[in-house]
Structures are given as C-alpha cells and as structure tokens.
Design a protein around this motif. Structure first.
Motif, PDB file in Angstrom:
ATOM      1  N   GLY A   1      27.625  56.485   0.664  1.00  0.00           N
ATOM      2  CA  GLY A   1      27.732  57.118   1.977  1.00  0.00           C
ATOM      3  C   GLY A   1      29.175  57.057   2.445  1.00  0.00           C
ATOM      4  N   LEU A   2      29.674  58.154   2.964  1.00  0.00           N
ATOM      5  CA  LEU A   2      31.048  58.196   3.465  1.00  0.00           C
ATOM      6  C   LEU A   2      31.046  58.165   4.988  1.00  0.00           C
ATOM      7  N   ALA A   3      31.708  57.185   5.555  1.00  0.00           N
ATOM      8  CA  ALA A   3      31.895  57.078   7.007  1.00  0.00           C
ATOM      9  C   ALA A   3      33.398  56.925   7.240  1.00  0.00           C
ATOM     10  N   VAL A   4      34.112  57.992   6.923  1.00  0.00           N
ATOM     11  CA  VAL A   4      35.581  57.967   6.970  1.00  0.00           C
ATOM     12  C   VAL A   4      36.046  58.844   8.134  1.00  0.00           C
ATOM     13  N   TYR A   5      36.497  58.167   9.179  1.00  0.00           N
ATOM     14  CA  TYR A   5      36.932  58.830  10.402  1.00  0.00           C
ATOM     15  C   TYR A   5      38.355  58.418  10.731  1.00  0.00           C
TER      16      TYR A   5
ATOM     17  N   LEU B   1      26.894  55.050   9.744  1.00  0.00           N
ATOM     18  CA  LEU B   1      27.281  53.848   9.003  1.00  0.00           C
ATOM     19  C   LEU B   1      26.076  52.918   8.833  1.00  0.00           C
ATOM     20  N   LEU B   2      25.367  52.633   9.926  1.00  0.00           N
ATOM     21  CA  LEU B   2      24.197  51.764   9.840  1.00  0.00           C
ATOM     22  C   LEU B   2      23.034  52.436   9.111  1.00  0.00           C
TER      23      LEU B   2
ATOM     24  N   GLY C   1      30.008  47.630   1.179  1.00  0.00           N
ATOM     25  CA  GLY C   1      30.850  48.744   0.796  1.00  0.00           C
ATOM     26  C   GLY C   1      32.314  48.395   0.704  1.00  0.00           C
ATOM     27  N   VAL C   2      33.112  49.448   0.786  1.00  0.00           N
ATOM     28  CA  VAL C   2      34.554  49.361   0.602  1.00  0.00           C
ATOM     29  C   VAL C   2      35.223  49.988   1.822  1.00  0.00           C
ATOM     30  N   LEU C   3      36.227  49.318   2.341  1.00  0.00           N
ATOM     31  CA  LEU C   3      36.987  49.825   3.485  1.00  0.00           C
ATOM     32  C   LEU C   3      38.246  50.523   2.990  1.00  0.00           C
ATOM     33  N   VAL C   4      38.578  51.649   3.632  1.00  0.00           N
ATOM     34  CA  VAL C   4      39.696  52.462   3.166  1.00  0.00           C
ATOM     35  C   VAL C   4      40.564  52.920   4.335  1.00  0.00           C
TER      36      VAL C   4
ATOM     37  N   PRO D   1      25.554  52.011  -0.612  1.00  0.00           N
ATOM     38  CA  PRO D   1      26.903  51.460  -0.442  1.00  0.00           C
ATOM     39  C   PRO D   1      27.783  52.467   0.305  1.00  0.00           C
ATOM     40  N   VAL D   2      28.690  51.968   1.112  1.00  0.00           N
ATOM     41  CA  VAL D   2      29.518  52.852   1.922  1.00  0.00           C
ATOM     42  C   VAL D   2      30.991  52.748   1.586  1.00  0.00           C
TER      43      VAL D   2
END
Length: 181
Positions: free
Chosen positions: A76-80, A94-95, A122-125, A103-104
């Motif tokens: 899942g992508l939660a990239v803002y 995200l939740l 997940g992984v933070l970017v 995994p996010v």
C-alpha cells in the motif's frame, strides 16, 4: 481522491524504475482527480514513462469493495507531501492498509512514523524522492519473508493499538473530560 498533496509524479517515476526489475508490477489507483489538469498531467506522465500497461486508474468504489481490493495488494502506498493536513494527521488509507495486513510505503512524517514503526508494518520514504520511494517498494518486494512479517505484525498491532475498541475508550475519556466528569 487524487490531489496535489499526493506525490503522484514521484510515485510514477519510482514505479517506472521498479518495473524494470519487477516486470509484473502493477499500480492500481482508485478515485477521482481533484482537477482535470491533474488528471491530464498524470495520464500524460503515464504515457511518457511507458506505464500504460503498469498503471491502472480506476474510478472510486464503495468502501466494502475497496477493502476487498486492498486485500489483493502486495503493497500500500501512502506517500503524501508535507502539507498541514497530511503532515499533522494521517490518512485513513494508512491504517486501512496496515489493518488489512498490507505492508506500506509511507511518507516519513512523525505521525506516519509512529504508526508504521509501532506496527512494524512498512518502510518510510522521502515523498519528494522517486529514488527513495522506489527503494521502499523494492525493499518490500525483494523480501517476501520480511513483507509477510510486516503483514502479520502490522495487522495484529493495528487491531490492538488503533482498533475501535481502543480508540473508543480514548474518545469516551475525552468526552468525559470535556463535559467535566
């Protein structure tokens, strides 16, 4: 809905890089665009990057159907981008991803970090860096065992810490405090 707060350009650039190493990669985007200009710019970028067979833009769907679609996903992508609405809170998405055992890859903001790290989900970017986003996607795709661990731990911790049972107690406590009880 898709808006300028999302890192759409950066995500598409990252997907373009990752698809070379993971040719079966698909990105499904559900929702409407906030403006016709954003929709057109996104579609042009998809064509320019040769992602027509990789990226699917789909209309919004009912919540129950969206949850079913989330369960089919690998990531899942939660990239803002760090605008106040995103930086100070976090998206339901995200939740929903974490709670569904997906995994996010998420923006490295303090609130997102707290959830992703607490849930080990997940992984933070860096939301401005296509390379960082691509690395995050690849980190999950390269290690199915790590992705599975993120799924299991994320879903369990999310249910325990962020589930309605826990959140409802906080809400009742807030109501009582506000009412002077």
């Amino acid at each position: 809905n898709f808006n300028r707060e999302m890192s759409i350009r950066e995500i598409l650039t990252a997907v373009s890089a990752v698809k070379c190493r993971f040719p079966g990669l698909k990105l499904k985007m559900y929702g409407d665009f906030s403006t016709p200009e954003l929709r057109n710019t996104t579609r042009q970028m998809i064509r320019r990057l040769g992602l027509e067979k990789t990226v699917e833009i789909r209309p919004p769907v009912a919540y129950a159907k969206m949850i079913k679609e989330i369960h089919k996903a690998s990531i899942g992508l939660a990239v803002y981008k760090p605008v106040p609405n995103c930086f100070l809170g976090f998206p339901n998405k995200l939740l929903e991803f974490i709670g569904s055992g997906i995994p996010v890859v998420a923006s490295d903001f303090p609130n997102y970090r707290e959830v992703v790290e607490n849930c080990k989900a997940g992984v933070l970017v860096d939301p401005f860096s296509p390379a960082s986003i691509a690395d995050g996607i690849e980190e999950i795709l390269r290690s199915p065992s790590k992705a599975k661990a993120m799924s299991v731990c994320g879903a369990k911790t999310c249910a325990e810490k962020y589930g309605w049972e826990n959140e409802s107690r906080k809400l009742v406590k807030l109501y009582k405090k506000t009412a002077g009880y």
